[in-house]
Design a protein around this motif. Structure first.
Motif, short mmCIF file in Angstrom:
data_model
loop_
_atom_site.label_atom_id
_atom_site.label_comp_id
_atom_site.label_asym_id
_atom_site.label_seq_id
_atom_site.Cartn_x
_atom_site.Cartn_y
_atom_site.Cartn_z
N VAL A 53 53.57 41.15 43.62
CA VAL A 53 52.48 40.20 43.42
C VAL A 53 52.98 38.99 42.64
O VAL A 53 52.71 37.83 42.99
N ILE A 54 53.72 39.23 41.58
CA ILE A 54 54.22 38.14 40.74
C ILE A 54 55.17 37.24 41.52
O ILE A 54 55.09 36.00 41.46
N ALA A 55 56.09 37.86 42.27
CA ALA A 55 57.03 37.07 43.07
C ALA A 55 56.29 36.25 44.13
O ALA A 55 56.62 35.08 44.38
N ALA A 56 55.27 36.86 44.75
CA ALA A 56 54.50 36.15 45.77
C ALA A 56 53.72 34.99 45.15
O ALA A 56 53.58 33.92 45.76
N ALA A 57 53.19 35.20 43.95
CA ALA A 57 52.45 34.12 43.28
C ALA A 57 53.38 32.94 43.00
O ALA A 57 52.98 31.77 43.15
N LYS A 58 54.60 33.22 42.59
CA LYS A 58 55.57 32.14 42.36
C LYS A 58 55.87 31.38 43.65
O LYS A 58 56.18 30.19 43.62
N ALA A 59 55.78 32.09 44.78
CA ALA A 59 56.01 31.48 46.09
C ALA A 59 54.75 30.86 46.66
O ALA A 59 54.72 30.47 47.83
N LYS A 60 53.69 30.76 45.85
CA LYS A 60 52.43 30.11 46.22
C LYS A 60 51.62 30.90 47.25
O LYS A 60 50.82 30.34 47.99
N ASP A 61 51.83 32.22 47.30
CA ASP A 61 51.03 33.05 48.18
C ASP A 61 49.57 33.01 47.71
O ASP A 61 49.27 33.26 46.54
N ARG A 62 48.66 32.74 48.61
CA ARG A 62 47.26 32.50 48.23
C ARG A 62 46.63 33.73 47.60
O ARG A 62 45.91 33.63 46.61
N HIS A 63 46.88 34.91 48.16
CA HIS A 63 46.26 36.13 47.64
C HIS A 63 46.87 36.51 46.28
O HIS A 63 46.15 36.93 45.36
N ALA A 64 48.17 36.37 46.15
CA ALA A 64 48.82 36.69 44.88
C ALA A 64 48.35 35.73 43.79
O ALA A 64 48.07 36.14 42.65
N GLN A 65 48.27 34.46 44.10
CA GLN A 65 47.81 33.49 43.10
C GLN A 65 46.37 33.77 42.68
O GLN A 65 46.03 33.65 41.50
N ALA A 66 45.53 34.17 43.64
CA ALA A 66 44.14 34.47 43.31
C ALA A 66 44.05 35.64 42.35
O ALA A 66 43.23 35.63 41.41
N LEU A 67 44.89 36.65 42.54
CA LEU A 67 44.89 37.79 41.62
C LEU A 67 45.34 37.37 40.23
O LEU A 67 44.72 37.74 39.22
N MET A 68 46.41 36.61 40.15
CA MET A 68 46.91 36.17 38.85
C MET A 68 45.90 35.26 38.15
O MET A 68 45.70 35.36 36.93
N GLU A 69 45.24 34.41 38.90
CA GLU A 69 44.24 33.52 38.31
C GLU A 69 43.04 34.31 37.81
O GLU A 69 42.49 34.01 36.74
N GLY B 128 41.31 51.85 29.63
CA GLY B 128 41.92 52.67 30.68
C GLY B 128 41.75 52.06 32.06
O GLY B 128 40.89 51.21 32.31
N PHE B 129 42.59 52.53 32.97
CA PHE B 129 42.69 51.97 34.31
C PHE B 129 41.37 52.04 35.08
O PHE B 129 41.02 51.10 35.80
N HIS B 130 40.64 53.12 34.96
CA HIS B 130 39.45 53.31 35.80
C HIS B 130 38.28 52.45 35.36
O HIS B 130 37.39 52.16 36.17
N LEU B 131 38.27 52.02 34.10
CA LEU B 131 37.15 51.24 33.60
C LEU B 131 37.53 49.83 33.16
O LEU B 131 36.65 48.99 32.99
N ALA B 132 38.80 49.57 32.96
CA ALA B 132 39.20 48.28 32.41
C ALA B 132 40.61 47.92 32.88
O ALA B 132 40.91 48.02 34.05
N ASP B 133 41.46 47.48 31.95
CA ASP B 133 42.85 47.07 32.21
C ASP B 133 42.94 45.91 33.20
O ASP B 133 43.89 45.79 33.98
N GLN B 134 41.93 45.03 33.16
CA GLN B 134 41.96 43.85 34.03
C GLN B 134 43.23 43.04 33.80
O GLN B 134 43.66 42.83 32.68
N GLY B 135 43.83 42.59 34.89
CA GLY B 135 45.03 41.78 34.80
C GLY B 135 46.31 42.55 34.60
O GLY B 135 47.39 41.96 34.60
N SER B 136 46.22 43.85 34.42
CA SER B 136 47.42 44.66 34.17
C SER B 136 48.25 44.84 35.43
O SER B 136 47.84 44.49 36.53
N GLY B 137 49.42 45.44 35.25
CA GLY B 137 50.25 45.73 36.40
C GLY B 137 49.57 46.67 37.38
O GLY B 137 49.64 46.49 38.60
N ALA B 138 48.89 47.69 36.84
CA ALA B 138 48.17 48.62 37.71
C ALA B 138 47.04 47.91 38.43
O ALA B 138 46.79 48.13 39.63
#
Length: 296
Positions: A212-228, A145-155
């Motif tokens: 976030v996904i679109a920003a990561a494709k555009a090499k946004d540093r914060h978005a890429q860090a989240l995806m990584e 669940g979102f409050h304890l897990a779901d790492q990497g999910s859309g939420a």
């Protein structure tokens, strides 16, 4: 439709939407429909409303009256499902003759790989499903669940991006195009972020994931860090399920395929396409149940 064939209902519900199918073993799926979010752990009352709406719309698309549903067998797989807690609630609220309740994971795996097929599945949408199957049984990591897990999910991505935007606002790190855009979404008012968070459901946070996904494709540093960070978690999760590079791996869901750019290249050597959807898996399982077969 076969006159004497029992009517079957399949439901796949998650944090973004609820999908339903109506059919028979002989004719297959005759009608499909969808409605709003259906995480029974987060919002049971709205889940029941959306579930019934999707099923009745599927019946209508199949040319069936709502009264026909009363004799049906239903397989209902929902995110946030606790069978001990929720099965009785479903049976009390729904008119179907027989209800098989489960969480959303088995139908997802069966739909993606097919029954009796070994492999690994990463289904990432509002929430997460990371699973392995030997073709008979299932093993899972996460899905708490979102409050304890779901790492990497859309939420998780959406909440993380909002958190980073506030940190940038506070001067703890430099802004990026993503964090500036998120601040603009809330009128550059951090109090609006807080007000949003007081009532936000996982699906509300996941609504920011495409940015976030679109920003990561555009090499946004914060978005890429989240995806990584999300990808690092999934590598650990797959390892816990004894995945080895080259093993069959299916990435699906609204977010899952976007992690391909962030996973180690050798993890994708055996990547396979999904055979079907979680709703297809749910319909297969209700067919098995109606035939008296033991479900996996």
């Amino acid at each position: 439709m076969s006159i004497f064939a029992p009517l079957l209902i399949a439901v796949d519900g998650g944090g973004t939407g609820c999908r339903a199918a109506i059919g028979t073993q002989h004719d297959g799926i005759l009608g499909r429909a969808s409605s709003g979010r259906a995480n029974i752990g987060n919002d049971p009352e709205q889940t029941l409303v959306n579930l019934r709406s999707a099923v009745e719309a599927a019946a209508a698309s199949a040319g069936l009256p709502v009264s026909a549903l009363e004799g049906a067998t239903a397989y209902i797989g929902l995110a946030g499902m606790n069978i001990t807690r929720d099965e009785a609630r479903l049976r009390a609220a729904l008119p179907y003759a027989r209800i098989i309740a489960d969480d959303d994971r088995p139908a997802c795996v069966v739909g993606a790989l097919g029954e009796g097929v070994a492999g690994w599945v990463m289904a990432i949408g509002t929430g997460t499903i990371v699973a392995a199957t030997d073709g008979a049984g299932f093993r899972y990591v996460g899905s708490w669940g979102f409050h304890l897990a779901d790492q990497g999910s859309g939420a998780w991505l959406g909440r993380g991006a909002l958190n980073l935007a506030l940190q940038c606002h506070d001067g703890l790190m430099p802004h990026s195009d993503l964090t500036r855009a998120l601040m603009a979404d809330f009128g550059d008012n951090p109090d609006a972020f807080v007000a949003f968070s007081l009532t936000a459901q996982p699906g509300d946070y996941a609504a920011f994931a495409p940015k976030v996904i679109a920003a990561a494709k555009a090499k946004d540093r914060h978005a890429q860090a989240l995806m990584e960070e999300g990808a690092t978690y999934y590598v650990r999760a797959l390892k816990a399920l004894d995945f080895a590079p080259g093993d069959p791996l299916c990435l699906l869901g609204g977010i899952g395929p976007h992690y391909a750019r962030f996973l180690p290249e050798d993890h994708l050597a055996g990547q396979i396409a999904a055979r079907g959807s979680a709703l297809d898996g749910a319909f297969h399982l209700v067919c098995k149940a109606a035939a008296g077969e033991v479900l996996p």
